[in-house]
Design an enzyme around this catalytic site. Structure first.
Site, mmCIF file in Angstrom:
data_model
loop_
_atom_site.group_PDB
_atom_site.id
_atom_site.type_symbol
_atom_site.label_atom_id
_atom_site.label_comp_id
_atom_site.label_asym_id
_atom_site.label_seq_id
_atom_site.Cartn_x
_atom_site.Cartn_y
_atom_site.Cartn_z
ATOM 1 N N VAL A 53 7.420 7.486 7.301
ATOM 2 C CA VAL A 53 7.579 8.459 6.109
ATOM 3 C C VAL A 53 7.445 9.605 6.352
ATOM 4 O O VAL A 53 7.491 10.540 5.553
ATOM 5 C CB VAL A 53 6.779 7.745 4.972
ATOM 6 C CG1 VAL A 53 7.259 6.392 4.574
ATOM 7 C CG2 VAL A 53 5.242 7.878 5.157
ATOM 8 N N TYR A 144 -9.688 12.414 2.596
ATOM 9 C CA TYR A 144 -9.013 11.078 1.856
ATOM 10 C C TYR A 144 -8.834 11.440 0.722
ATOM 11 O O TYR A 144 -7.733 11.380 -0.240
ATOM 12 C CB TYR A 144 -9.709 9.811 2.297
ATOM 13 C CG TYR A 144 -8.858 8.512 1.524
ATOM 14 C CD1 TYR A 144 -7.589 8.300 1.770
ATOM 15 C CD2 TYR A 144 -9.426 8.003 0.385
ATOM 16 C CE1 TYR A 144 -7.067 6.917 1.359
ATOM 17 C CE2 TYR A 144 -8.892 6.766 -0.172
ATOM 18 C CZ TYR A 144 -7.810 6.382 0.401
ATOM 19 O OH TYR A 144 -7.234 5.164 0.028
ATOM 20 N N THR A 176 -12.168 -0.153 -3.923
ATOM 21 C CA THR A 176 -12.382 -0.586 -2.378
ATOM 22 C C THR A 176 -11.647 -1.821 -2.180
ATOM 23 O O THR A 176 -12.268 -2.845 -2.988
ATOM 24 C CB THR A 176 -13.833 -0.461 -1.999
ATOM 25 O OG1 THR A 176 -14.374 0.720 -2.083
ATOM 26 C CG2 THR A 176 -13.746 -0.808 -0.532
ATOM 27 N N VAL A 177 -10.616 -2.012 -1.513
ATOM 28 C CA VAL A 177 -9.804 -3.295 -1.617
ATOM 29 C C VAL A 177 -10.259 -3.976 -0.366
ATOM 30 O O VAL A 177 -10.360 -3.531 0.734
ATOM 31 C CB VAL A 177 -8.325 -2.938 -1.695
ATOM 32 C CG1 VAL A 177 -7.687 -4.401 -1.647
ATOM 33 C CG2 VAL A 177 -8.064 -2.271 -3.045
#
Length: 248
Positions: A53, A144, A176-177
């Protein structure tokens, strides 16, 4: 579970983690899905295309392939992204430019390429993967957080620009995954178990978010059933963005 019957979706970064969960959910709902990923081999979708991308030609060629092979495009999920650690002083200019190019400008490139197809859809929707880092000050996440703050602002601006064209634009803000990326961060910690416990305790419901939970929020925002929802975000963070509970 049939809200996406007859629709075609593109999911960037759809080979693993949150992206793979989104692909599974959209396909379960009836969508045909194309994955755009730098490493598409693990993708489980109707089309899996090698796409960077950060490269406009790569994005444009893949989007043209979607139009040719699948005949339409109704849903774009801009999920591709990379993380970054450190304070504002800890990353050189080159890393700032790399992360912003992928996390922010990557959304612009993919959306720009997709707009001609989306304009022909009766159910056009764009969902951007943002982050709790856009709305809460997190330590050691300056770069980030800056990138995801830009994603949040970009989502709202895109929604305003395209609402009269019938294209809805929204975002999800995960906490937070529990993904492979977080797993790699934990593996590099001095005490991975203690670091994981700290991340779990930071979210009021006391655990990491699952990728499937994020995918459910994306599916709602992308669905024609959410036809009056645009310019908004859904936080999937166990209450981290707004709740202030006492320590357990």
């Amino acid at each position: 579970m049939t809200a996406f019957d007859g629709l075609v979706a593109v999911v960037t970064g759809g080979s693993s983690g949150i992206g793979a969960a989104i692909v599974r959910r959209l396909r379960a709902g009836g969508a045909r899905v194309a994955v755009f990923d730098v490493d598409p081999d693990a993708a489980d979708a109707e089309l899996a295309l090698p796409v960077d991308v950060t490269d406009a030609a790569s994005v444009e060629a893949a989007t043209a392939t979607v139009g040719k092979e699948l005949g339409r495009l109704d849903v774009l999920v801009n999920n591709a992204g990379i993380g970054a650690q450190g304070t504002v002083a800890d990353n050189p200019d080159e890393e700032w430019l790399r992360v912003l190019d992928l996390n922010v400008v990557g959304i612009a490139r993919t959306t720009r390429a997709a707009l001609p197809l989306l304009r022909r859809s009766p159910a056009a929707a764009i969902v951007n993967t943002c982050s709790i880092a856009a709305t809460a000050g997190l330590p050691q996440r300056a770069l980030y957080s800056a990138s995801k703050g830009a994603v949040l602002a970009l989502t709202q601006a895109m929604a305003a620009d395209h609402v009269r064209e019938g294209i809805r634009v929204n975002a999800v803000n995960p906490g937070t995954v529990d993904t492979p990326w977080v797993g790699r961060l934990l593996a590099r910690a001095d005490d991975p178990a203690a670091e994981r416990a700290a991340l779990e305790a930071r979210q009021p419901h006391g655990r990491l978010v699952s990728a499937d939970e994020v995918a459910e929020a994306v599916a709602y925002l992308a669905s024609p059933q959410a036809a009056s929802t645009t310019g908004t975000t859904i936080a999937v963070d166990g209450g981290m963005h707004s709740l202030r509970v006492r320590p357990a």
